[in-house]
Design an enzyme around this catalytic site. Structure first.
Site, PDB file in Angstrom:
ATOM      1  N   GLY A 163       0.831  -1.187   0.000  1.00 32.01           N
ATOM      2  CA  GLY A 163       0.000   0.000   0.000  1.00 32.01           C
ATOM      3  C   GLY A 163       0.867   1.240   0.000  1.00 32.01           C
ATOM      4  O   GLY A 163       2.080   1.172  -0.216  1.00 32.01           O
ATOM      5  N   HIS A 164       0.233   2.382   0.264  1.00 31.60           N
ATOM      6  CA  HIS A 164       0.944   3.651   0.252  1.00 31.60           C
ATOM      7  C   HIS A 164       1.092   4.241   1.643  1.00 31.60           C
ATOM      8  O   HIS A 164       1.324   5.428   1.795  1.00 31.60           O
ATOM      9  CB  HIS A 164       0.228   4.647  -0.678  1.00 31.60           C
ATOM     10  CG  HIS A 164       0.308   4.277  -2.118  1.00 31.60           C
ATOM     11  ND1 HIS A 164      -0.114   5.112  -3.139  1.00 31.60           N
ATOM     12  CD2 HIS A 164       0.759   3.159  -2.733  1.00 31.60           C
ATOM     13  CE1 HIS A 164       0.069   4.510  -4.315  1.00 31.60           C
ATOM     14  NE2 HIS A 164       0.601   3.322  -4.087  1.00 31.60           N
ATOM     15  N   GLY A 165       0.922   3.424   2.676  1.00 31.74           N
ATOM     16  CA  GLY A 165       1.131   3.890   4.032  1.00 31.74           C
ATOM     17  C   GLY A 165      -0.133   4.472   4.649  1.00 31.74           C
ATOM     18  O   GLY A 165      -1.251   4.243   4.187  1.00 31.74           O
TER      19      GLY A 165
END
Length: 518
Positions: A348-350
């Site tokens: 994911g992107h955090g």
């Protein structure tokens, strides 16, 4: 004299008998009360339900958070100003006992994965909506094909439970979605709504992922900081289902599960996989508890945020696993008192606050805590992103006890967020203050810290302590920490050193107007 003595003796005997009788009744009453409590504790579900009707009556009350102490009274409805929502239970959960159960099979659902069961779900909801603390059962060992559906209030009774133990799949034909919808499952304007169980919502989203749309969120701007050594990055191509059916899905991609305008919402135990876009979204909600929840989608699935919050307050997200193609948790404008703990994020992107302030809008975010989080193989770790030209503020943010593993950009503030179009420089900005980082450790593959703050509205009160981030050379160019217009303090030895952080406060700072302040 003897007559008087006899009468006195008789009177004394009567008084003594009455006193003895009164004490015996009192003891029996107390003993009977204890017996009733004991029977209630070990009684069948039906006995508990009857008791619960006397407790709750017909007056609406806030749904009690899951707890092991059934004698604890539920809190009053509505948020507590300035403090997080009531902490979720440490283990297990207890829902408000239901008086009536509605099984979707009893309303005509087939559960064979091929027959459209939407109308059966709608009928079950229509019945449950009329009964306080009722339960809708989606039984295990069945697969239900259900199209876009709305479970709507505000005229529904409170404390309804949606018990999801089976599997629900979304249709993959464009006709079922008309010209496009904002959500697949929508719960709106409800009080004390719980979605729980061991089942799954499967959005079968790959049919949606093949085509980009002007309605999609922009490509993540932090990708501009990630430069591969060989100038190219091999992507695993997505094979869309629709390539076999020859149909094109609508450009508006729905969220799998969305709650709007609701109070005291609980989501626990269930799994959502392969959503068309965002997996779980809360808009304009107060009092949200998410725990023991899972998201599973490929890391390259576009715009598939795990949990998205907007204009929502008093939110607890804990003990959950979030694997997706965008932010594991996205916190947008209008959010306050948000507590995220014990979450596994990746791919994911955090975990991100923003993006905020797009198209010169005002954004207000406050009192955000993210702690005891593990991130593996994500683009970002903890991030705040705002557009130029916005107004408002982000304040009171705490990131602590976070373990990073092969994270490209562990700590990011980006006030120059921009999609792939050309973005012009603007003077106004969302003000950032009181941003705290503590005990963030692990490995990074591109840059450990990236602080890019506004020229006219520098970031203030940025503190770092216990930062231990080590480089891990993979396939990207690596960089040292970067700071621009960032003021704050270092409270311990930082690895790697961040000499670019400015101490104190800016000598001159743009003063926000009353209109801009939150």
């Amino acid at each position: 004299m003897s007559g008087i003595s006899f009468r006195s003796l008789t009177f004394t005997f009567i008084v003594a008998f009455l006193v003895w009788s009164s004490n015996t009744e009192t003891c029996n009453a107390r003993r009977g009360k204890n017996w009733r409590e004991s029977r209630s504790t070990s009684a069948s579900g039906k006995s508990r339900n009857n008791k619960n009707q006397n407790v709750h009556g017909s007056k609406p009350k806030q749904k009690a958070p899951p707890t092991k102490a059934p004698s604890k009274s539920p809190p009053a409805p509505g948020p507590k100003h300035g403090v997080p929502a009531v902490s979720p239970p440490s283990g297990g959960f207890r829902h408000v006992p239901s008086t009536t159960i509605y099984n979707v099979l009893d309303f005509g659902a087939k559960g064979n994965g091929g027959t459209d069961d939407t109308k059966a779900f709608e009928a079950a909801w229509a019945a449950a909506c009329k009964v306080e603390a009722s339960t809708i059962i989606v039984p295990a060992k069945y697969t239900f094909l259900v199209g876009p559906i709305s479970f709507s209030g505000p005229n529904c009774q409170h404390n309804i439970v949606f018990q999801l133990d089976g599997t629900v799949i979304a249709p993959t034909n464009a006709k079922a979605w008309s010209s496009g919808l904002f959500q697949w499952f929508l719960f709106t304007k409800l009080v004390g709504i719980t979605v729980r169980g061991s089942g799954m919502l499967d959005g079968r989203g790959s049919v949606w992922w093949q085509d980009s749309s002007p309605l999609d969120d922009p490509i993540d701007d932090e990708s501009k900081l990630i430069i591969p050594i060989n100038k190219t990055i091999e992507e695993n191509p997505i094979i869309p289902i629709s390539s076999f059916s020859g149909q094109k899905m609508p450009s508006l991609k729905p969220t799998a599960l969305r709650f709007y305008g609701s109070f005291n919402v609980t989501v626990t135990g269930i799994k959502i996989q392969n959503s068309m876009q965002c997996h779980l979204k809360f808009d304009n909600c107060i009092g949200v508890s998410v725990y023991n929840f899972s998201v599973i989608s490929p890391g390259d699935s576009p715009n598939t945020d795990g949990i998205h919050l907007q204009n929502s307050k008093d939110v607890i997200i804990r003990s959950s696993n979030l694997a997706c193609g965008d932010d594991c948790v996205s916190i947008q404008t209008g959010c306050s008192n948000v507590y995220v703990q014990n979450v596994n994020c990746g791919p994911g992107h955090g975990i991100s606050i923003g993006s905020l302030g797009k198209d010169s809008s005002k954004a207000c975010v406050s009192n955000i805590t993210v702690r005891d989080v593990t991130m593996h193989n994500t683009m970002n770790g903890v991030r705040i992103k705002t557009w130029q030209g916005g107004s408002g503020s982000v304040q009171g943010v705490f990131f602590s006890n976070i373990q990073m593993s092969e994270v490209q950009l562990p700590i990011v503030i980006d006030q120059f967020y921009c999609d792939k179009r050309r973005c012009t420089n603007q003077t106004s900005a969302v003000a950032l203050s009181g941003i705290n980082y503590k005990n963030i450790k692990g490995t990074y593959t591109v840059k450990p810290v990236h602080f890019a703050c506004s020229d006219s509205m520098p970031c203030t009160g940025v503190t770092l302590a216990g930062i231990q981030l080590k480089p891990l050379q993979e396939r990207y160019h690596m960089y040292n920490p970067f700071c621009w217009k960032t003021f704050g303090d270092l409270y311990s030895l930082i690895v790697p050193p961040i000499p670019c952080l400015l101490s104190g406060k800016p000598s001159s700072n743009h003063i926000q107007t009353d209109h801009d302040s939150c």
